[in-house]
Write an enzyme that holds these catalytic residues in place. Structure first.
Site, PDB file in Angstrom:
ATOM      1  N   ASP A 281     -17.264  30.510 -64.408  1.00 20.96           N
ATOM      2  CA  ASP A 281     -17.557  31.367 -63.367  1.00 20.96           C
ATOM      3  C   ASP A 281     -19.165  31.398 -63.521  1.00 20.96           C
ATOM      4  OD1 ASP A 281     -17.958  33.348 -61.468  1.00 20.96           O
ATOM      5  OD2 ASP A 281     -16.488  34.751 -62.195  1.00 20.96           O
TER       6      ASP A 281
HETATM    7  C1  BGC Z   1     -17.432  35.391 -58.900  1.00 25.58           C
HETATM    8  C2  BGC Z   1     -16.533  34.208 -58.441  1.00 25.58           C
HETATM    9  C3  BGC Z   1     -17.288  33.495 -57.433  1.00 25.58           C
HETATM   10  C4  BGC Z   1     -18.560  32.878 -57.870  1.00 25.58           C
HETATM   11  C5  BGC Z   1     -19.384  32.224 -57.017  1.00 25.58           C
HETATM   12  C6  BGC Z   1     -18.803  34.997 -59.139  1.00 25.58           C
HETATM   13  O1  BGC Z   1     -19.694  36.042 -59.507  1.00 25.58           O
HETATM   14  O2  BGC Z   1     -16.850  36.026 -59.884  1.00 25.58           O
HETATM   15  O3  BGC Z   1     -15.390  34.610 -58.000  1.00 25.58           O
HETATM   16  O4  BGC Z   1     -16.412  32.167 -57.155  1.00 25.58           O
HETATM   17  O5  BGC Z   1     -19.162  34.119 -58.378  1.00 25.58           O
HETATM   18  O6  BGC Z   1     -19.753  33.002 -55.966  1.00 25.58           O
END
Ligand code: BGC
Ligand code: BGC
Length: 861
Positions: A281
């Site tokens: 993530d």
């Molecule tokens: C989120 C993800 C997301 C990523 C990119 C993160 O903070 O938890 O779900 O895909 O950011 O934006």
């Protein structure tokens, strides 16, 4: 800044703390399983091996490392290998449509797909989204979601996923993945694993809200709960062939999601046989060597924290291989997994660089947005990718509506003379549908939550707009009051109306945005913006008050659900751009509601148990949340504690009626369970490694500020790593066995995609007859539940369902099968699934509590 190339998974702050107190502990599992190309991955794997064998170390590293936050056009982009014609991969949110773009569709949220209980619609939505992503030049869609699963009814991101039941979630998760990948885009099963709440999921959010903690929250979960609840849908994702998995921010048993060897190496790769790649993530990587050895394959968006210009991978991964802390086979495996996913979905045939920029809606901009460097070029081509997707959006919006109460006032006949449309949730956001960044506000009708799980709306049909059209067709009058504090106007309008349609809502979202004191997670389950009073003001003045709820999950309806003037209640979830049309389809009877609630509606927040941790509970140390409830969440908890909810899981009315009869149980011929034995082959390597000097930053190349490169700055590896200040000695710690590329013992529960193939053998066929006894066409969702028996099991667990369309008077024999997995429990001693000797029963009916048909199952082994 901490460049913890050194930190290994088992040496994180928390597991060190474990030696001092009794914190939950995640057992190590090494080495990281190398992919085998098993099953339907064979061809893609072979192609991946062929190309990776031609790559140099820095080229392989380039595939594994994002280029840094906002350095290129997508929310995440990998490096490329131009020499072999491999372009940068574009990774983009969200699970309900394209984020940060234009001329794209805004689909219904995952929770609405769950409410349809319709496999085909899940697939069609996935495919439609895949087409849009592909057309914009996106290679990896950052969805769908089955983590959070929904341990907490107030968890901020539950709506991005499906339902707090592993079977309902798993089936729709898998169908979404198939749809997306059939359109030629890699799907991402996220967030792996137990990403159940927003508070304390990561340090940057916590600091922004003024909390002082050293490490992220730890979700402390036993292996039975992991297998039977949280991992279950991910097994379905692996079986569906998912190409990417995103590891989560928070810790699991005090080891971070992206360096947790138990979760990544053991459960995902060894047990489930996952062949794709694991990406972090965004800013969820906490170490280089630690994460690499624990099974993470790609760091996103590439920099340690946004825009530090430093990475745990990039040049540091190159160093890790050169100095021997990371074996070559591990980097080769990362690259093979990434390329295999690319080929598996056929991305090579569709690849095109992104034709939009996430960071500006202007036509022109710098190649490298955040640092304003590179060429000034066309960054937005404004490509319309919507096709006719509005129709599937409208259909899912309508098919997901759950009719919770109907005293006969619905459907409306279109001849109503004086219609009131009341509530802020009926109207437009005065700032425009996209007026709040990442939808982080509460203005106007709610059709998606907030955070990264959003898309830009191309338009948003409000309930007010759609209902007005209906009323005008019947030459009635219609008045809307959308100010929730103008109770006197609401009362007066309701008093003059033959029917009052009241719209109320409750939102939630991702933890980096706070809306009205809700820091991602909801602070309570009540309706927002005076909603209860709007309903009461209406119901005290109009004896035909119909309530429509747009919400991210359950809300408290105790104040109005049994009010005699509230003649109907509908839950419409988060329907996306066609919201108003979808609700009008149901209100006016063009669509007979067939949705079933994918979560329980309790009488209070306390009724659900499993409270969120919303204050640090270990001083400045990592907050801890113990899953003392085990697998008893949502309906399983209500059953266990003998509480009657207001509306139970699986419940939903129709404009017709259905009758269930004639349950049959047929034993099928399945062979016995055979635990897998034997060993893997030795770890293969592809291509060779040269000396350090070959990986120096190329002379003459202009360095872009903050950009993450695969190259090193000096052949003095220690100096080049930037780790000097953090104790180079410390970095020599390598978890036992982590570099061992010799053949490894196979797990008994492994052997195919999703685990031991015998788990998916069908043991019983169950049939039941369902009849539409009313006078109109409608759809019904027969639900099959099982009681696994034994002292510590839920009363019933969902194991099968289907959506059936039945003409008035039509009768259908519905059949569903039970697999070995459906009848097994996870045995922590045997480290495998077993069918316990306890007597088992099956139930079929129209909800988790309306199970009119029951039978015992014959004994099985
Ligand atoms: C989120 C993800 C997301 C990523 C990119 C993160 O903070 O938890 O779900 O895909 O950011 O934006
Ligand atoms: C980004 C999101 C990401 C979040 C992580 C935000 O600035 O827009 O994509 O999920 O940071 O905290």
């Amino acid at each position: 800044m901490k460049l913890g190339l050194l930190e290994a998974a088992v040496l994180t702050a928390a597991s060190v703390a474990n030696a001092q107190d009794d914190l939950a502990y995640s057992p190590p599992y090494y080495p990281s399983p190398w992919s085998t190309g098993q099953g339907e991955w064979a061809e893609a794997y072979n192609r991946a091996v062929e190309i990776v064998s031609q790559m140099t170390l820095d080229e392989k590293v380039n595939l594994t490392s994002g280029t840094g936050w906002q350095l290129e056009r997508c929310v995440g982009q990998t490096g490329s290998v131009p020499r072999l014609g491999v372009g940068s991969l574009c990774l983009q949110d969200s699970p309900l449509g394209i984020r940060f773009s234009d001329y794209n569709s805004a689909f219904p949220a995952g929770v609405n797909v769950a409410a349809t209980w319709d496999r085909q619609l899940a697939y069609l939505r996935g495919q439609a989204m895949g087409e849009e992503f592909s057309d914009k030049g996106i290679d990896v869609l950052l969805g769908p979601v089955a983590g959070p699963l929904g341990r907490h009814p107030d968890g901020g991101r539950n709506w991005e996923g499906f339902a707090p039941d592993p079977v309902l979630s798993g089936v729709l998760f898998a169908e979404s993945i198939k749809g997306i990948q059939d359109a030629g885009v890699i799907a991402t099963a996220k967030h792996y694993l137990v990403n159940e709440q927003e508070h304390f999921r990561q340090i940057p959010d916590a600091i922004a809200f003024g909390y002082n903690i050293s490490d992220a929250l730890s979700e402390n979960v036993d292996d039975k709960t992991l297998h039977e609840l949280y991992l279950w849908p991910f097994a379905d994702a692996v079986r569906a062939g998912v190409g990417a998995v995103m590891c989560s921010y928070q810790q699991i048993n005090n080891s971070y999601g992206c360096q947790n060897s138990h979760l990544l190496n053991k459960l995902l790769k060894a047990e489930l046989g996952y062949q794709g790649f694991v990406m972090s993530d965004w800013q969820a990587t906490h170490s280089g060597v630690g994460a690499a050895l624990a099974g993470m394959d790609m760091t996103m968006p590439g920099d340690t924290l946004f825009n530090t210009g430093a990475s745990f991978f990039g040049g540091n991964l190159t160093i890790g291989v050169l100095n021997g802390t990371i074996p070559q086979w591990r980097v080769d495996d990362m690259a093979v997994r990434i390329m295999a996913a690319f080929y598996k979905v056929g991305r090579d045939k569709l690849y095109t660089p992104p034709n939009f920029s996430s960071w500006t809606r202007e036509e022109k901009g710098f190649d490298h947005f955040v640092v304003s460097e590179g060429d000034y070029v066309t960054v937005n081509e404004f490509v319309d990718v919507q096709r006719d997707h509005a129709s599937v959006i409208r259909r899912i919006g309508a098919d997901s509506i759950v009719l919770l109460k109907n005293e006969g006032s619905l459907p409306l006949n279109g001849k109503e003379r004086n219609v009131a449309v009341l509530g802020d949730d009926a109207g437009s956001n005065p700032w425009g549908a996209n007026g709040c960044d990442d939808r982080g506000c509460a203005q106007g009708t709610l059709a998606m939550g907030w955070g990264s799980g959003t898309a830009e709306y191309p338009y948003l049909i409000t309930p007010e707009q759609a209902i007005q059209q209906e009323v005008l067709k019947g030459r009635g009058s219609v008045f809307a009051v959308t100010d929730n504090w103008a109770l006197d106007k609401i009362e007066a309008t309701a008093a003059r109306s033959t029917v009052s349609l009241v719209f109320v809502n409750a939102g939630a979202g991702e933890g980096y945005i706070e809306v009205d004191g809700n820091e991602g997670d909801r602070k309570n389950l009540t309706l927002w913006k005076n909603g209860d009073n709007v309903i009461k003001a209406t119901a005290s003045n109009c004896n035909n008050t119909i309530v429509v709820i747009h919400s991210v999950g359950p809300v408290l309806v105790d104040q109005f659900h049994d009010h005699p003037n509230v003649t109907a209640i509908l839950w419409a979830g988060l329907p996306g751009q066609e919201s108003g049309n979808s609700i009008a389809d149901v209100l006016y009877g063009r669509v007979n509601p067939g949705g079933k609630t994918p979560f329980t509606w309790g009488k209070s927040r306390a009724a659900y148990g499993a409270p969120l941790v919303d204050e640090p509970n270990r001083g400045t140390g990592p907050p801890q949340t113990d899953h003392t409830e085990g697998i008893f969440i949502d309906y399983r908890h209500f059953d266990k504690t003998n509480q009657t909810p207001i509306y139970e899981f699986g419940y939903g009315l129709s404009y017709t009626n259905f009758k269930y009869s004639s349950l049959t149980v047929q034993r099928l011929n399945a062979s016995e369970y055979v635990p897998t034995t034997g060993q893997t082959r030795a770890a293969p390597t592809f291509g060779s490694i040269s000396d350090a000097a070959s990986y120096l930053f190329p002379e003459g190349l202009k360095k872009i500020t903050e950009f993450i490169y695969p190259w090193i700055n000096s052949t003095d590896l220690e100096a080049s790593s930037g780790d000097a200040n953090y104790g180079w000695e410390h970095s020599k710690y390598i978890p036992e066995g982590a570099r061992d590329g010799s053949p490894q013992d196979l797990l008994p529960s492994s052997g195919g995609a999703g685990g031991n193939p015998r788990l998916y053998d069908e043991l019983f066929r169950i049939t039941a007859t369902i009849r539409n006894t009313g006078s109109v066409y409608g759809s019904e969702v027969p639900q099959l539940y099982v009681s696994l028996g034994g002292p510590n099991e839920p009363k019933v667990v969902l194991r099968g369902f289907d959506k059936l369309d039945l003409q008035a008077g039509e009768e259908r024999v519905w059949s569903a099968t039970l697999t070995r997995r459906d009848l097994s429990n996870w045995d922590v001693e045997q480290d495998d699934w077993v069918i316990t000797p306890y007597p088992k029963r099956v139930f079929v009916g129209s909800s988790s509590r309306k199970l009119s048909l029951k039978a015992s199952l014959p004994t099985v082994q």
